[in-house]
Enzyme design. Structure first.
Site, PDB file in Angstrom:
ATOM      1  N   GLU A 161       1.930  12.699  -7.716  1.00  0.00           N
ATOM      2  CA  GLU A 161       1.609  12.435  -9.139  1.00  0.00           C
ATOM      3  C   GLU A 161       0.608  13.406  -9.745  1.00  0.00           C
ATOM      4  OE1 GLU A 161       0.519   8.308  -9.504  1.00  0.00           O
ATOM      5  OE2 GLU A 161       2.450   7.619  -8.731  1.00  0.00           O
ATOM      6  N   ASN A 203       5.802  14.499  -4.802  1.00  0.00           N
ATOM      7  CA  ASN A 203       6.332  13.181  -5.186  1.00  0.00           C
ATOM      8  C   ASN A 203       5.758  12.762  -6.539  1.00  0.00           C
ATOM      9  OD1 ASN A 203       7.744  10.717  -4.347  1.00  0.00           O
ATOM     10  ND2 ASN A 203       5.727   9.763  -4.177  1.00  0.00           N
ATOM     11  N   HIS A 239      10.625   4.133 -10.275  1.00  0.00           N
ATOM     12  CA  HIS A 239      10.211   2.788 -10.697  1.00  0.00           C
ATOM     13  C   HIS A 239      10.869   2.554 -12.046  1.00  0.00           C
ATOM     14  CE1 HIS A 239       7.407   2.508  -7.413  1.00  0.00           C
ATOM     15  NE2 HIS A 239       6.810   3.626  -7.774  1.00  0.00           N
ATOM     16  N   GLU A 266      10.489   5.523  -4.007  1.00  0.00           N
ATOM     17  CA  GLU A 266       9.788   4.250  -4.245  1.00  0.00           C
ATOM     18  C   GLU A 266      10.620   3.347  -5.147  1.00  0.00           C
ATOM     19  OE1 GLU A 266       5.739   4.939  -5.575  1.00  0.00           O
ATOM     20  OE2 GLU A 266       5.476   6.601  -4.190  1.00  0.00           O
ATOM     21  N   ASP A 268      12.355   0.739  -7.236  1.00  0.00           N
ATOM     22  CA  ASP A 268      12.378  -0.678  -7.603  1.00  0.00           C
ATOM     23  C   ASP A 268      12.840  -0.743  -9.053  1.00  0.00           C
ATOM     24  OD1 ASP A 268       9.945   0.166  -8.797  1.00  0.00           O
ATOM     25  OD2 ASP A 268       8.694  -1.076  -7.514  1.00  0.00           O
TER      26      ASP A 268
HETATM   27  C1  XIL Z   1       0.993   1.100  -4.895  1.00  0.00           C
HETATM   28  C2  XIL Z   1       1.012  -0.012  -3.857  1.00  0.00           C
HETATM   29  O1  XIL Z   1       2.294  -0.553  -3.811  1.00  0.00           O
HETATM   30  C3  XIL Z   1      -0.010  -1.060  -4.180  1.00  0.00           C
HETATM   31  O2  XIL Z   1      -0.118  -1.986  -3.113  1.00  0.00           O
HETATM   32  C4  XIL Z   1      -1.374  -0.433  -4.437  1.00  0.00           C
HETATM   33  O3  XIL Z   1      -2.258  -1.431  -4.879  1.00  0.00           O
HETATM   34  C5  XIL Z   1      -1.273   0.662  -5.473  1.00  0.00           C
HETATM   35  O4  XIL Z   1      -0.314   1.620  -5.063  1.00  0.00           O
HETATM   36  N1  XIL Z   1       3.119   5.263  -6.882  1.00  0.00           N
HETATM   37  C6  XIL Z   1       2.827   5.522  -5.572  1.00  0.00           C
HETATM   38  C7  XIL Z   1       2.500   4.414  -4.662  1.00  0.00           C
HETATM   39  O5  XIL Z   1       2.942   6.683  -5.140  1.00  0.00           O
HETATM   40  O6  XIL Z   1       1.585   4.786  -3.665  1.00  0.00           O
HETATM   41  C8  XIL Z   1       1.980   3.224  -5.392  1.00  0.00           C
HETATM   42  O7  XIL Z   1       1.823   2.144  -4.468  1.00  0.00           O
HETATM   43  C9  XIL Z   1       2.906   2.850  -6.518  1.00  0.00           C
HETATM   44  C10 XIL Z   1       3.024   3.974  -7.511  1.00  0.00           C
END
Ligand code: XIL
Length: 459
Positions: A161, A203, A239, A266, A268
Site C-alpha cells: 500500500e 501489494n 476488497h 486479500e 473479500d
Molecule cells: C487487516 C487485518 O485483517 C486486521 O485484523 C487488522 O486489524 C488490520 O489489518 N490490507 C492489508 C491487510 O494488507 O494486512 C489488512 O489486514 C487489510 C487491508
C-alpha cells in the site's frame, strides 16, 4: 458461438492432453472436473487457493478443519507485520508467524509472507523515526525478517500500500516515503539479498481495474523490470463490494504482460451480488496464465476484518455459501495454464550486490565473503563465514571499509571499531561452525561500502 480466448486456451489444453497422453487424458479430464475443495480445484491448473489465518484461531476446530480441507496457501493476517515481528528495535519476535507457518507446513500448505514494509501497523518506535534512521531501520527489518524466513515462504509482500488514492497515480505520503522515493527498490533489493528463493511482490488495494493508482504501480513495475530491480509479483487485494471492475481481467493481464506473476491476495466481497462477483473474479484469474492463485482474507464471515459485512465464502457456522459454489465452479471450469516462474537475480542491478573474493582457505581456517545491499547514503552488509577443513570453535572477521563508511548497527557478531578496519567476533550462539559449514552475521552503516574487503581467522 464466438470463441473467446479463454475457451480457446482450454480447447488447446484439452487437445494437447489428448494428443500426448491418449490413455490418461480421459481420466485426467474426469478427475479434474470432480475436484471438491478450493485448493484441489485450483491445483488442477497449477494455481493455489489460500486464506488469511490468524494464530489466535488455531485452537478453533471448525476453523482448522476448514483450513485443512479447503486451502493450500496461507497468509498470516497480522503476525508477520512490522509491529508483530519487531516490537522493539532490534528485538524480533516470530512466535505468531511461526505458529501459522508450522501449522501450514505440517499440513502440506505453502505460505505467503505479509508484509515487510507498510505505512500501517508499524511499531511505535518506527513511527517515531524519520530520515536515514528510519531508512536503515526499515532495511534492517526487511533483511532480518526475510533472512529468518529464508527458504520457507512462497512469496513476500515486500511493500504494501505505497500508492495514493488521490487520483494522481503517485506515492502515498508516509514516513517511509519521506525517506526518499527509492525506499521501495531498496526494500526489494534487501529482500532478494536475504531470501533469493521467495517471490517478491508489491501489494495494494483499489488497484483492481485500470485506474490512476494501478497505472502508477504498473509504471513502477515496468521501471523496476527495465532497471533490474528485483520484483516477481504484484498482489491485488480485491476488497470489493458487489462487483469487480469490468476491466479486472484486462488489468491483471497488463501486469502479467510485464513479466510478473499476479496474485489476488486479500479477496473479500460484500453485498447482495456476492456470489456472482466471486465467480467473476475467479474466472478472471483463471483466464490469465500468470495469475498464480487467489487468497481470501479469512475463512468464515465471523473471521472477517469487515465486521458485519459477511464478505467470505463460509458462514459463521462454517457452512459453504453460494459464493463458495461460484468459486469452485469457476476453478473447475479450468483456464489458462500457469507457467510457474522462479525468482531470478537481476542481470543489471544499479546498486549491485558485490560479494568480495573469499580469502584463500587455510587448512582448518575459515573464509569470509561480504554481500552488499546499497542505497544512496547507506548499506546493509551480510557476511558469510565458512569453516575450512576442520570445525571452528570461534572465529574473527576483519573488514576494511572504504573512507566515509561507518557501521551503525550489527547483528550476530560483536564489532571493534566502526570505520576503516573493523574486527568482528562471533557471539556465543554462532561460535561453533562444523567443517565446510557457514554462519552469517551482518551490519548496516552510512556512506558507501563498495570495495569492502574481508578476511577470516579461526580463533
Ligand atoms: C487487516 C487485518 O485483517 C486486521 O485484523 C487488522 O486489524 C488490520 O489489518 N490490507 C492489508 C491487510 O494488507 O494486512 C489488512 O489486514 C487489510 C487491508
Amino acid at each position: 458461438m464466438k470463441m473467446t480466448s479463454r475457451s480457446f486456451s482450454r480447447a488447446a489444453l484439452a487437445s494437447t492432453l489428448l494428443a500426448t497422453t491418449v490413455g490418461a487424458s480421459l481420466l485426467l479430464v474426469t478427475s479434474a472436473g470432480a475436484a471438491t475443495t478450493l485448493g484441489a480445484s485450483a491445483a488442477q491448473t497449477g494455481r493455489y487457493f489460500g486464506t488469511a489465518v490468524s494464530a489466535g484461531k488455531l485452537g478453533d476446530s471448525t476453523y482448522v478443519n476448514l483450513l485443512n480441507r479447503e486451502f493450500n496457501m496461507v497468509t498470516a493476517e497480522n503476525e508477520m507485520k512490522w509491529d508483530a515481528t519487531e516490537p522493539n528495535q532490534g528485538q524480533f519476535n516470530y512466535s505468531g508467524g511461526d505458529r501459522i507457518l508450522n501449522q501450514a507446513v505440517s499440513n502440506g500448505k505453502r505460505m505467503r509472507g505479509h508484509a515487510l514494509l507498510w505505512y500501517q501497523q508499524q511499531p511505535g518506535w518506527a513511527q517515531n523515526l524519520s530520515g536515514s534512521a528510519l531508512r536503515q531501520a526499515a532495511i534492517n527489518h526487511v533483511t532480518q525478517v526475510a533472512t529468518y524466513y529464508k527458504g520457507k515462504l512462497y512469496s513476500w509482500d515486500v511493500v504494501n500500500e505505497a500508492f495514493a488514492d488521490d487520483g494522481s497515480g503517485g506515492r502515498r505520503d508516509s514516513n517511509l516515503q519521506r525517506t526518499g522515493n527509492d525506499w521501495i527498490e531498496a526494500a526489494f533489493r534487501a529482500a532478494r539479498a536475504a531470501d533469493p528463493g521467495a517471490k517478491l511482490c508489491y501489494n495494494d488495494y483499489n488497484t483492481d481495474g485500470v485506474n490512476p493508482k494501478s497505472t502508477g504501480i504498473y509504471n513502477m513495475v515496468r521501471d523496476f523490470k527495465s532497471r533490474g530491480v528485483p520484483i516477481d509479483c504484484v498482489g491485488f487485494q480485491s476488497h470489493l463490494t458487489n462487483s469487480a471492475p469490468g476491466d479486472y481481467q484486462a488489468n491483471l493481464q497488463r501486469f502479467a504482460d510485464l513479466g510478473v506473476e499476479v496474485q489476488i491476495t486479500e479477496l473479500d466481497i460484500a453485498g447482495s451480488n456476492q456470489a456472482n462477483a466471486y465467480g467473476a473474479v475467479t474466472r478472471a484469474c483463471m483466464a490469465v496464465a500468470r495469475c498464480a492463485g487467489i487468497t481470501t482474507w479469512g475463512i468464515r464471515d465471523t473471521d472477517s476484518w469487515r465486521t458485519g459485512q459477511n464478505p467470505l465464502l463460509f458462514d459463521g457456522n462454517g457452512n459453504k455459501k453460494a459464493a463458495y459454489n461460484s468459486v469452485l465452479d469457476a476453478l473447475n471450469a479450468g483456464g489458462a495454464t500457469t507457467t510457474p516462474t522462479t525468482p531470478t537475480t537481476p542481470t543489471t542491478p544499479t546498486t549491485p550486490t558485490t560479494p568480495t573474493t573469499p580469502t584463500t582457505p587455510n587448512p582448518g581456517g575459515c573464509t569470509a565473503s561480504v554481500s552488499l545491499n546499497s542505497w544512496n547514503g547507506g548499506f546493509v552488509a551480510t557476511v558469510k563465514v565458512t569453516a575450512g577443513a576442520s570445525a571452528l570453535n570461534g572465529w574473527r572477521v576483519t573488514t576494511v571499509l572504504p573512507a566515509g563508511a561507518t557501521v551503525t548497527s550489527a547483528w550476530s557478531a560483536a564489532n571493534t571499531g566502526t570505520t576503516g578496519t573493523v574486527t568482528w567476533a562471533n557471539v556465543a550462539y554462532n561460535s561453533a561452525v562444523a567443517a565446510g559449514q557457514t554462519t552469517e552475521f551482518g551490519f548496516q552503516g552510512t556512506g558507501s561500502a563498495e570495495g569492502i574487503t574481508s578476511t577470516c581467522t579461526a580463533s
